[in-house]
Design a protein around this motif. Structure first.
Motif, mmCIF file in Angstrom:
data_model
loop_
_atom_site.group_PDB
_atom_site.id
_atom_site.type_symbol
_atom_site.label_atom_id
_atom_site.label_comp_id
_atom_site.label_asym_id
_atom_site.label_seq_id
_atom_site.Cartn_x
_atom_site.Cartn_y
_atom_site.Cartn_z
ATOM 1 N N THR A 294 37.137 72.300 -23.931
ATOM 2 C CA THR A 294 35.766 72.083 -23.505
ATOM 3 C C THR A 294 34.883 73.119 -24.178
ATOM 4 O OG1 THR A 294 36.006 73.490 -21.555
ATOM 5 C CG2 THR A 294 36.473 71.137 -21.279
ATOM 6 N N VAL A 295 33.583 72.946 -24.002
ATOM 7 C CA VAL A 295 32.606 73.871 -24.585
ATOM 8 C C VAL A 295 31.892 74.584 -23.456
ATOM 9 C CG1 VAL A 295 30.462 74.015 -25.915
ATOM 10 C CG2 VAL A 295 32.292 72.488 -26.661
ATOM 11 N N SER A 296 31.679 75.885 -23.638
ATOM 12 C CA SER A 296 30.985 76.675 -22.629
ATOM 13 C C SER A 296 29.910 77.513 -23.286
ATOM 14 C CB SER A 296 31.981 77.580 -21.884
ATOM 15 O OG SER A 296 31.317 78.406 -20.944
ATOM 16 N N THR A 297 28.893 77.827 -22.508
ATOM 17 C CA THR A 297 27.870 78.751 -23.003
ATOM 18 C C THR A 297 28.419 80.173 -22.912
ATOM 19 O OG1 THR A 297 26.920 78.881 -20.775
ATOM 20 C CG2 THR A 297 25.994 77.239 -22.283
ATOM 21 N N VAL B 201 36.761 76.496 -25.122
ATOM 22 C CA VAL B 201 37.679 76.792 -24.024
ATOM 23 C C VAL B 201 38.858 75.808 -24.081
ATOM 24 C CG1 VAL B 201 37.930 77.111 -21.542
ATOM 25 C CG2 VAL B 201 35.706 77.512 -22.638
ATOM 26 N N PRO B 202 39.991 76.210 -24.629
ATOM 27 C CA PRO B 202 41.154 75.316 -24.660
ATOM 28 C C PRO B 202 41.625 74.986 -23.249
ATOM 29 C CG PRO B 202 41.402 77.102 -26.252
ATOM 30 C CD PRO B 202 40.243 77.461 -25.378
ATOM 31 N N THR B 203 42.013 73.732 -23.031
ATOM 32 C CA THR B 203 42.543 73.305 -21.734
ATOM 33 C C THR B 203 43.970 72.780 -21.834
ATOM 34 O OG1 THR B 203 41.543 71.108 -22.020
ATOM 35 C CG2 THR B 203 40.250 72.771 -20.834
ATOM 36 N N GLY C 283 57.244 73.811 -31.719
ATOM 37 C CA GLY C 283 58.537 73.472 -31.153
ATOM 38 C C GLY C 283 58.583 73.435 -29.644
ATOM 39 N N ARG C 284 57.426 73.573 -28.985
ATOM 40 C CA ARG C 284 57.376 73.571 -27.519
ATOM 41 C C ARG C 284 56.589 72.363 -27.016
ATOM 42 N NH1 ARG C 284 58.067 78.973 -25.791
ATOM 43 N NH2 ARG C 284 59.340 80.059 -27.361
ATOM 44 N N ALA C 285 56.721 72.101 -25.723
ATOM 45 C CA ALA C 285 55.941 71.041 -25.102
ATOM 46 C C ALA C 285 54.508 71.518 -24.879
ATOM 47 C CB ALA C 285 56.574 70.638 -23.768
ATOM 48 N N ALA C 286 53.597 70.580 -24.703
ATOM 49 C CA ALA C 286 52.214 70.930 -24.392
ATOM 50 C C ALA C 286 52.169 71.688 -23.067
ATOM 51 C CB ALA C 286 51.362 69.675 -24.317
ATOM 52 N N MET C 287 51.226 72.614 -22.938
ATOM 53 C CA MET C 287 51.133 73.440 -21.738
ATOM 54 C C MET C 287 49.697 73.842 -21.463
ATOM 55 S SD MET C 287 52.708 77.003 -23.312
ATOM 56 C CE MET C 287 54.014 76.181 -24.214
ATOM 57 N N ARG C 288 49.459 74.294 -20.233
ATOM 58 C CA ARG C 288 48.144 74.810 -19.871
ATOM 59 C C ARG C 288 47.968 76.194 -20.494
ATOM 60 N NH1 ARG C 288 50.305 73.726 -14.881
ATOM 61 N NH2 ARG C 288 50.201 75.976 -14.445
ATOM 62 N N PRO C 289 46.734 76.635 -20.701
ATOM 63 C CA PRO C 289 46.507 77.963 -21.276
ATOM 64 C C PRO C 289 47.142 79.099 -20.476
ATOM 65 C CG PRO C 289 44.511 76.664 -21.405
ATOM 66 C CD PRO C 289 45.478 75.869 -20.590
ATOM 67 N N ASP C 290 47.131 79.009 -19.129
ATOM 68 C CA ASP C 290 47.735 80.083 -18.332
ATOM 69 C C ASP C 290 49.243 80.142 -18.548
ATOM 70 O OD1 ASP C 290 47.587 77.546 -16.795
ATOM 71 O OD2 ASP C 290 48.758 78.660 -15.330
#
Length: 303
Positions: free
Chosen positions: A245-248, A273-275, A281-288
């Motif tokens: 997403t985009v943030s100010t 802001v990556p979500t 070589g890894r699965a998709a994941m949340r930033p945290d």
């Protein structure tokens, strides 16, 4: 009708299936030759090739259609029309003229905007509000032929993968509609103004550009999802950004800012802001989840 189908990627599969479901006779299918893919580098047929074989349709995979033998083989199909969807080879005049109704192409843009190889990605990168699909009567020029029928859709926040699937369905339905009564959809010449070229995607374009605006970087993320995947590199490792997403806010271009819950990257204007991210070589994941296993240095400037 007797139809020769010509296509290669997944985008073309719904078109092939729709023609068969509508009761047309698919007398032959042309597709790009099998390519080596996967870890074992085994020869793998294209999605269209595989689907056509499963449907019992004869498949041909010539390297070129420019020689006399290939053109004679094509003409011998005695087709009423050739339906083309992201085939990948230029059709010479002898092929264009062989079917009784010529060759009809499912093109994923609102012509004359985005003629060429990557219309979906280019529409997203340019920030187009809408795009669409057209049934084009093919001629010798690159996507210059008149259009018989057009369908439109908003781009919104869709990824290239989303739009590809949506336009494939729209194009399949539109092609079936045109072939039901071709005379009801006479070819309309393209406008002479507003011509743009959708150049083939270079993998280098997928490297996120933080010197520009965060809005443009977010378009990169959507345009290159699922492939080749927008990315940045940190500590020698490539991190793909699958959604953002985009943030100010302000931060130096390329600077990482964040905490345990996630992170943002400064751009020339705004923050990206990556979500959803992915390590090699890894699965998709949340930033945290990424940060817990791969801490990102606060203030690190990404090139």
């Amino acid at each position: 009708m007797r139809i020769v189908f010509m296509g290669t990627p997944q985008f073309a599969v719904p078109v092939l299936e729709a023609l068969a479901d509508a009761g047309h006779e698919i007398v032959a299918c042309y597709s790009q030759p099998p390519r080596r893919a996967g870890r074992g580098k085994a020869l793998t047929p294209s999605p269209v090739h595989a689907r056509a074989e499963a449907m019992g349709v004869p498949v041909l995979t010539p390297l070129t259609l420019r020689d006399a033998e290939a053109q004679a083989t094509f003409a011998a199909h005695d087709a009423d029309v050739a339906v083309v969807a992201a085939y990948g080879l230029i059709l010479p005049r002898a092929v264009l003229d062989a079917p009784r109704l010529g060759c009809l192409n499912v093109h994923a843009s609102l012509l004359p905007r985005w003629r060429g190889a990557a219309p979906i990605q280019r529409a997203i990168l340019a920030g187009d509000a809408e795009t669409g699909v057209g049934i084009m009567q093919m001629e010798a020029g690159l996507d210059t032929g008149p259009v018989r029928l057009e369908r439109r859709t908003p781009v919104g926040n869709k990824t290239a993968g989303d739009l590809t699937a949506e336009l494939a369905k729209l194009g399949a339905a539109a092609m079936v509609e045109v072939l039901t009564d071709p005379d009801a959809y006479p070819p309309v010449p393209q406008a002479e103004e507003g011509v743009t070229h959708a150049a083939k995607i270079d993998k280098a374009e997928a490297r996120l550009d933080f010197k520009g605006s965060a809005t443009q970087a977010e378009r990169q993320v959507r345009a290159f999802n699922p492939a080749p995947g927008a990315f940045f590199e940190v500590e020698g490792e490539r991190i793909r950004v699958l959604a953002a997403t985009v943030s100010t806010g302000g931060a130096p271009a390329g600077a990482i800012i964040g905490d345990r819950s996630g992170f943002a990257i400064g751009c020339g204007e705004g923050l990206l802001v990556p979500t959803l991210v992915q390590r090699a070589g890894r699965a998709a994941m949340r930033p945290d989840e990424l940060i817990r296993g791969f801490p990102l240095p606060e203030g690190k400037i990404l090139s």
